[in-house]
Design an enzyme around this catalytic site. Structure first.
Site, PDB file in Angstrom:
ATOM      1  N   SER A 185      27.876  47.079  51.173  1.00 53.72           N
ATOM      2  CA  SER A 185      27.357  46.969  52.533  1.00 53.72           C
ATOM      3  C   SER A 185      26.591  45.699  52.828  1.00 53.72           C
ATOM      4  O   SER A 185      26.374  45.375  53.993  1.00 53.72           O
ATOM      5  CB  SER A 185      26.437  48.167  52.827  1.00 53.72           C
ATOM      6  OG  SER A 185      25.315  48.150  51.957  1.00 53.72           O
ATOM      7  N   THR A 244      16.874  44.797  48.259  1.00 51.38           N
ATOM      8  CA  THR A 244      18.175  45.190  48.810  1.00 51.38           C
ATOM      9  C   THR A 244      19.238  44.168  48.455  1.00 51.38           C
ATOM     10  O   THR A 244      20.396  44.516  48.187  1.00 51.38           O
ATOM     11  CB  THR A 244      18.072  45.357  50.338  1.00 51.38           C
ATOM     12  OG1 THR A 244      16.986  46.240  50.630  1.00 51.38           O
ATOM     13  CG2 THR A 244      19.343  45.920  50.908  1.00 51.38           C
ATOM     14  N   THR A 248      29.546  59.683  53.755  1.00 54.50           N
ATOM     15  CA  THR A 248      28.382  60.012  54.574  1.00 54.50           C
ATOM     16  C   THR A 248      28.813  60.411  55.969  1.00 54.50           C
ATOM     17  O   THR A 248      29.890  60.026  56.436  1.00 54.50           O
ATOM     18  CB  THR A 248      27.411  58.810  54.651  1.00 54.50           C
ATOM     19  OG1 THR A 248      26.230  59.210  55.353  1.00 54.50           O
ATOM     20  CG2 THR A 248      28.045  57.646  55.408  1.00 54.50           C
ATOM     21  N   HIS A 251      30.506  53.250  53.619  1.00 50.04           N
ATOM     22  CA  HIS A 251      30.651  52.222  54.654  1.00 50.04           C
ATOM     23  C   HIS A 251      32.095  52.054  55.096  1.00 50.04           C
ATOM     24  O   HIS A 251      32.434  51.066  55.749  1.00 50.04           O
ATOM     25  CB  HIS A 251      30.069  50.897  54.176  1.00 50.04           C
ATOM     26  CG  HIS A 251      28.579  50.930  54.053  1.00 50.04           C
ATOM     27  ND1 HIS A 251      27.736  50.724  55.121  1.00 50.04           N
ATOM     28  CD2 HIS A 251      27.781  51.190  52.986  1.00 50.04           C
ATOM     29  CE1 HIS A 251      26.480  50.828  54.716  1.00 50.04           C
ATOM     30  NE2 HIS A 251      26.485  51.128  53.434  1.00 50.04           N
ATOM     31  N   LYS A 289      26.838  57.300  59.269  1.00 49.47           N
ATOM     32  CA  LYS A 289      27.196  55.951  59.700  1.00 49.47           C
ATOM     33  C   LYS A 289      28.296  56.032  60.758  1.00 49.47           C
ATOM     34  O   LYS A 289      28.009  56.259  61.930  1.00 49.47           O
ATOM     35  CB  LYS A 289      27.549  55.104  58.483  1.00 49.47           C
ATOM     36  CG  LYS A 289      26.313  54.884  57.594  1.00 49.47           C
ATOM     37  CD  LYS A 289      26.593  54.035  56.397  1.00 49.47           C
ATOM     38  CE  LYS A 289      25.305  53.659  55.670  1.00 49.47           C
ATOM     39  NZ  LYS A 289      24.548  54.789  55.123  1.00 49.47           N
ATOM     40  N   THR A 335      17.752  72.418  47.822  1.00 52.54           N
ATOM     41  CA  THR A 335      17.498  71.718  49.084  1.00 52.54           C
ATOM     42  C   THR A 335      17.963  72.567  50.261  1.00 52.54           C
ATOM     43  O   THR A 335      19.063  73.118  50.225  1.00 52.54           O
ATOM     44  CB  THR A 335      18.240  70.366  49.120  1.00 52.54           C
ATOM     45  OG1 THR A 335      17.796  69.568  48.025  1.00 52.54           O
ATOM     46  CG2 THR A 335      17.975  69.627  50.411  1.00 52.54           C
TER      47      THR A 335
END
Length: 403
Positions: free
Chosen positions: A188, A362, A244, A216, A247, A276
């Site tokens: 990314s 990053t 994901t 991505h 995005k 969770t």
């Protein structure tokens, strides 16, 4: 120890290095994207967003919004617990079935984020297979690194997208040991694309599993938006596909897809899944609507690619240091964290353009940059304003990018 002083000193370190992160207080408005309203007291008013990962603007899409409103009116807000204790709803089941269909796999499993999906899946796979070796691309995302670390399995890092180095490292591992090659389809920060088919060839040759992060790429590439693996015709060669919903699909959440046995294994052993609370059903409903829409509509993908190509061309024509990228990611190299922050501040204050600086950790030190993410909703005028503004900032500050 003076704890408060310790915390303050570490923040001061970040500030002195130009790496202190400042969050913009923005309010997105339905129907106005990529415009947003800045709520910062010293900088209120409209801005144009150029760094959103809502790549296609699906977070604003009427189909997605209506699905979420309908779901919350039907079943309420929260899921009610973890998936195994009252938290599984029919929306979760339908979304997992839709994602499995998207990737042509037997099953899929939802997580609360893409980060959690990577962390939980890699940690679980690596920790439970005796003698497992996890081979990780050097540029893998922090979530993959965390999952590999938490697995406590042996870790081998191979040079980024370097097939020769990957083969050397695979060949050095005892053939009988279980192995997993973990890599991404699109990285990314640079926007480069991995040679998925060739990695699969090596995995087959040396008896390794493949774990591909497509966060991505899902929604953006392939005939139905299943990612680079679909575009390249190799989805059936991958053991684990991770994606994901936050995005291109415009909502939130993560998932893995693969064989029924693998998915059930992770579902049954992964602490990051078991303990969770489940995604709210309205979120699952919105993601379901988004995935279904982008399976059948390529209009958004085609416009997205055209906008990215147009922006790259105009930046290059203006003499700005746009980094070469075969994907929709448009990185603009600066090479200094303090200058990077100064540029983004000036873009916001003078031109009402919102871009966040991308600094270490990053990206490596010396490669600090702007990461521009054009969407189908950015107009020609938006692109021209961005390029003209950047040109003025570059000239005013006499920015020289280190080779």
């Amino acid at each position: 120890m003076n704890y408060e002083q310790f915390f303050s000193d570490r923040i001061a370190d970040l500030r002195s290095e130009g790496r202190y992160r400042v969050f913009a207080d923005l309010e997105r408005r339905v129907g106005a994207f990529p415009r947003a309203t800045s709520r910062a007291p010293a900088l209120s008013g409209d801005v144009t967003v150029w760094c959103s990962n809502d790549y296609l603007g699906m977070g604003q899409n009427a189909v997605v919004r209506e699905a979420m409103k309908e779901a919350i009116d039907r079943v309420g807000a929260g899921a009610g617990g973890t998936r195994n204790i009252s938290g599984t709803t029919h929306y979760h089941v339908m979304l997992e079935e839709e994602l499995a269909d998207l990737h042509g796999t037997e099953a899929a499993l939802l997580f609360t984020s893409g980060y959690v999906a990577n962390e939980a899946a890699l940690a679980t796979i690596g920790s439970h297979m005796p003698g497992c070796v996890l081979l990780s691309d050097a540029d893998n995302h922090a979530s993959m690194i965390a999952g590999i670390r938490y697995s406590r399995a042996e870790k081998v890092i191979f040079a980024h997208n370097d097939l020769e180095d990957l083969e050397r490292r695979l060949a050095a591992i005892e053939p009988s040991r279980p192995k997993v090659v973990a890599f991404e389809s699109i990285y990314s920060m640079d926007g480069d694309i991995s040679p998925i088919s060739a990695v699969c060839d090596l995995a087959d040759r040396y008896g390794a599993m493949t774990y591909l992060d497509e966060v991505h790429a899902v929604g953006l590439y392939g005939q139905r938006g299943a990612g680079i693996a679909e575009r390249d015709g190799v989805m059936d060669r991958l053991d684990v596909i991770q994606g994901t919903l936050a995005k291109a699909y415009g909502v939130v959440g993560g998932y893995i897809a693969g064989s029924a046995a693998m998915v059930d294994f992770v579902r049954s052993y992964a602490s990051g899944f078991i303990f969770t609370s489940a995604l709210p059903p309205a979120v699952a409903a919105g993601a379901l609507a988004s995935v279904r829409h982008l399976k059948s509509s390529s209009v958004e993908r085609e416009r997205h690619q055209e906008r990215a190509a147009t922006l790259k061309r105009m930046l290059a024509d203006a003499g700005l240091p746009v980094m070469d990228s075969p994907s929709h990611i448009v990185p603009l190299l600066i090479g200094d964290p303090i200058v990077c922050k100064q540029v983004t501040d000036e873009l916001m204050e003078r031109y009402r353009i919102y871009v966040q600086p991308i600094n270490f950790p990053t990206v490596p030190r010396g490669t600090e940059r702007l990461r521009l993410t054009p969407t189908p909703l950015h107009s020609d005028a938006d692109i021209a304003h961005l390029v003209n503004s950047l040109t003025e900032v570059w000239e005013r500050r006499a920015i020289r990018v280190a080779a």
